[in-house]
Design a protein around this motif. Sequence first.
Motif, PDB file in Angstrom:
ATOM      1  N   GLY A   1       2.863   9.154  -3.264  1.00  0.00           N
ATOM      2  CA  GLY A   1       1.955   9.745  -2.471  1.00  0.00           C
ATOM      3  C   GLY A   1       1.290   8.928  -1.041  1.00  0.00           C
ATOM      4  N   GLY A   2       2.285   8.424  -0.459  1.00  0.00           N
ATOM      5  CA  GLY A   2       1.855   7.797   0.779  1.00  0.00           C
ATOM      6  C   GLY A   2       1.667   8.821   1.919  1.00  0.00           C
ATOM      7  N   GLU A   3       2.355   9.946   2.020  1.00  0.00           N
ATOM      8  CA  GLU A   3       2.113  10.847   2.791  1.00  0.00           C
ATOM      9  C   GLU A   3       0.710  11.664   2.901  1.00  0.00           C
ATOM     10  OE1 GLU A   3       4.808  14.077   5.686  1.00  0.00           O
ATOM     11  OE2 GLU A   3       5.307  13.707   3.439  1.00  0.00           O
TER      12      GLU A   3
ATOM     13  N   GLU B   1      -4.953  11.618   4.841  1.00  0.00           N
ATOM     14  CA  GLU B   1      -6.076  11.616   4.578  1.00  0.00           C
ATOM     15  C   GLU B   1      -6.812  10.372   4.946  1.00  0.00           C
ATOM     16  OE1 GLU B   1      -7.999  13.670   2.858  1.00  0.00           O
ATOM     17  OE2 GLU B   1      -6.442  14.749   2.530  1.00  0.00           O
ATOM     18  N   GLY B   2      -5.999   9.515   5.851  1.00  0.00           N
ATOM     19  CA  GLY B   2      -6.504   8.226   6.300  1.00  0.00           C
ATOM     20  C   GLY B   2      -7.058   7.227   5.251  1.00  0.00           C
ATOM     21  N   VAL B   3      -5.993   6.840   4.248  1.00  0.00           N
ATOM     22  CA  VAL B   3      -6.466   6.202   3.150  1.00  0.00           C
ATOM     23  C   VAL B   3      -5.550   4.978   2.960  1.00  0.00           C
ATOM     24  CG1 VAL B   3      -6.852   5.784   0.519  1.00  0.00           C
ATOM     25  CG2 VAL B   3      -7.789   8.126   1.814  1.00  0.00           C
TER      26      VAL B   3
ATOM     27  N   PHE C   1       0.776  -1.175  -0.037  1.00  0.00           N
ATOM     28  CA  PHE C   1       0.054   0.220   0.110  1.00  0.00           C
ATOM     29  C   PHE C   1       1.022   1.048   0.119  1.00  0.00           C
ATOM     30  CE2 PHE C   1      -2.301  -3.240   2.586  1.00  0.00           C
ATOM     31  CZ  PHE C   1      -2.956  -3.773   1.766  1.00  0.00           C
ATOM     32  N   THR C   2       0.264   2.283  -0.429  1.00  0.00           N
ATOM     33  CA  THR C   2       0.954   3.566  -0.666  1.00  0.00           C
ATOM     34  C   THR C   2       1.618   3.768   0.633  1.00  0.00           C
ATOM     35  OG1 THR C   2      -0.755   4.850  -0.307  1.00  0.00           O
ATOM     36  CG2 THR C   2      -0.161   4.257  -2.424  1.00  0.00           C
TER      37      THR C   2
ATOM     38  N   ALA D   1       9.889   6.045   2.945  1.00  0.00           N
ATOM     39  CA  ALA D   1      11.218   5.743   3.325  1.00  0.00           C
ATOM     40  C   ALA D   1      11.929   6.996   3.858  1.00  0.00           C
ATOM     41  CB  ALA D   1      12.268   5.255   2.091  1.00  0.00           C
ATOM     42  N   ILE D   2      12.954   6.746   4.697  1.00  0.00           N
ATOM     43  CA  ILE D   2      13.729   7.967   5.316  1.00  0.00           C
ATOM     44  C   ILE D   2      15.268   7.586   4.970  1.00  0.00           C
ATOM     45  CG2 ILE D   2      14.356   9.274   7.365  1.00  0.00           C
ATOM     46  CD1 ILE D   2      11.738   8.713   8.493  1.00  0.00           C
ATOM     47  N   ARG D   3      15.840   8.455   4.492  1.00  0.00           N
ATOM     48  CA  ARG D   3      17.203   8.085   3.973  1.00  0.00           C
ATOM     49  C   ARG D   3      18.013   8.549   5.319  1.00  0.00           C
ATOM     50  NH1 ARG D   3      20.517   9.875  -1.495  1.00  0.00           N
ATOM     51  NH2 ARG D   3      22.426   8.837  -0.725  1.00  0.00           N
TER      52      ARG D   3
END
Length: 874
Positions: free
Chosen positions: A596-598, A603-605, A574-575, A580-582
Amino acid sequence: MDLILTHENADFDAIASLLAAHRLFPDATPVLPRRINRNVRSFLSLYGAVLPFVHPDDLPRRSVGRVILVDTQALTTVKGMRPDTPVSIIDHHPLSRELRPGWTYQGEPVGATTTLLVEEIARRGLTLSPVEATLLLLGIYEDTGNLSYMTTTARDARAAAWLLEQGANLSLVGEFLHYPLAPAQQKLYEQLLESVSTHRIGGHAIVVASARAGRDYEEEISTLAHKLRDLLEPSALFVLVGLNRHVQMVARSSTDDIDVAAVAAHFGGGGHARAAAALVRDRTLEAVRKELLELLPRVVRPAATVRQIMSRGMPQVVSPDTTIAEAAERMRRVGHEGFPVVENGLVVGLLTRRAVDRAMQFGMAAEAVRQIMEPGTVTISPDDSVESLQRLMMETGWGQVPVVEEGEIIGIVTRTDLLNLWGGRQPVSRREEVQALLERALPPQTLALVRKAAEMAAQMGYSLYLVGGPVRDLLLGLPVVDLDLVVEGDAVRLARALSQQYGGRIVAHTRFGTAKWLLDPRVWEQVAGGPPPADRVIPTVDFATARTEFYVYPTALPEVERSSIKQDLHRRDFTINTLAIRLDPPHWGELLDFYGGEEDLREGVIRVLHSLSFIDDPTRILRAARLEARLNFRMDPRTEALIPNALPMLNRVSGERIRHELELILAEDAPERALCRLERLGVLRQIHPALACDRWLALRFQMARKRLRLETWGLKEGDRRLVYWGLMVYRLEEKAIREITARLRFSRSETDDLALIPELRKALLGVAQARRPSEIYRLLEPYPTFLLAVAWVAETDRKARSRLLRYQTVYRRVAPLLTGEDLKAMGLKPGPLFGELLRALRDARLDGRVRTREEEEALVRRIAGSDPELQARQ
């Protein structure tokens, strides 16, 4: 008397702000500055008679009670002002100076100060004349480049739309914004154009133009800066004009990497990041230019390069002799839209999906790729700027460009990578926010461990990322309970290097490129001087080489290939799990969000990455329901609509995988939420027709959490899953239970235990009717403790539940005082009848017929005396 003032060399935003402020504060007098840009002067000469502006020489000789200062923070004094006159600043530039006593500041980052004032005019329901609306629109349009500058916001566009509704004249706006240069301006413009020099700093093209104006030059210079910028299209432009003993600087920027306000501030001026100015007094033109060129390398941030956005690793390529059918199969398998065509290590063309699809349509499956590829040797260096990449793609039409370094292909960069830059690179402030989140979420010792791993990765030439669930939970403010690290490089080699340096043990799976670093006290001592608090110790760190995967057929376990971080994230479910954090310096804290994960987190999706996601792996449906319940999110409509077609694929998934996902659900705080969601989606009955989640089960799950004390039933926390399973099948018959446990591959012992439930339900009927404790004991003794706990939660008969609890807490602990040794001492020979005697003693003690040792011995003698078999064995 209250006054409204603005800056000298006033543009349309300054004069429009004077007017707008007067409409909001009608008792205050809007005072024109002494120096006004030529196009603004022309507008005022035509329409100024109907506007309320006052020239400073026409002000009455009265004291000034308050000053409203618009579109500037530098106050120009007028007669009647005192040193302590209160000043209210309204400006769209950030506050750049310490406020004096009695001063206030009101501002927000929009494209024009006029926008802020128009919003308030509209909010108050005031109306404007067409001339007023046109002037205000000129203020917004000039400062936002007709709504095209990067500093433009949606608020500017809405304010402009409202002004058009008020009767603003766009024809006049165009006329005064494209005003012809005066002769003196034209002469200076030509001098500036001849002096242009371009400097490459940090990958940016920065233009510096300088010239001396005539002694009597009075025209504005900002217009010339706009014309030069439109002509040359640099990343930043600095115009320096010598004016007698002073130098006027006008600066413009088209990128967040070059903050011209900081440059102007160095020279005593101000503005905002994209537009600024300074009047440098008592300096020569040559001295200011030299100082500017020395300053720029210190304030210019490096431009985004291809290296920062490319996918690393050898990309998917094809040979010119590969058949079109083979290429089509590879595109289907890995989901790529095109492949570079490589021959003898050199790029000779590009193969696109469109070309392959058309060729397959025309029956060319057996032909070689060279027949349909786009020929050409198009490559780019990893150190080239993104602007260079954009130009290359526009010139060639290639959407996938191989990245070549020292003659070798090291990766690929695509249009999608460019699209991800549309919003600009991650602001420094956002990166600092992520860094702060890491520092708050992880104990100092764990943070030190992560930093050591990141430093080691950097030394080995690798990039290291925290990925997936830990990043999701970090951004949601939830506890981070594990560390999943992805390496752009060799994860196993990195893990072993860390183990050699700091200790601990490595469990590696070289075939899959994964490794676990098992931490011990020595590791914590080496990296942090000791372990984190006991409740926050992370026992292992998981490393995985960045990889892509493809499914040979639906529901199969994926096959993997080494790849880049972007492709590694694309393979996820899922998005919200693609973030990821470098971690490697100097990129510590950079958030990667390709998909578009953030936004979906905000949006709680729950959203899948592609339409075949559930077909590829139907267990993702169970995962989606689990995350919905845990995070209080919802699947987006498109994702949910993909589920019905994927349900039959569950039949092809192994029982172990389905049970694993279900048991992850049972480990959640409120598993009934996810289970009942799966019921509504049709998932449970797809697994087995008898599996269901209804109100009865939801209430029993809640009761099992709130009222069932595991220790009372001799259970541990890990046994709760068995209690939940028992409740899920409690109302079923043995055949259905065995079918479910066989489908989900339960162990033989757990299967046999759960299959006892129908017998236990019947036994409980006798328990409720039993007259003596010994009857209850004999009815319940055959069943494992966890099943009795299940029954206590499941049953509604109060007497049966009470007797279950009594059995568990009292009866099952009752035992005779006499032992087998005592029976032998009484002259009885050991044998199966010993068990009968001891059970009889237990029953008698349960029923209160014996209480002492002597009474037990007497009962044994009575039984022995009345039992011929016992008598014969004495």
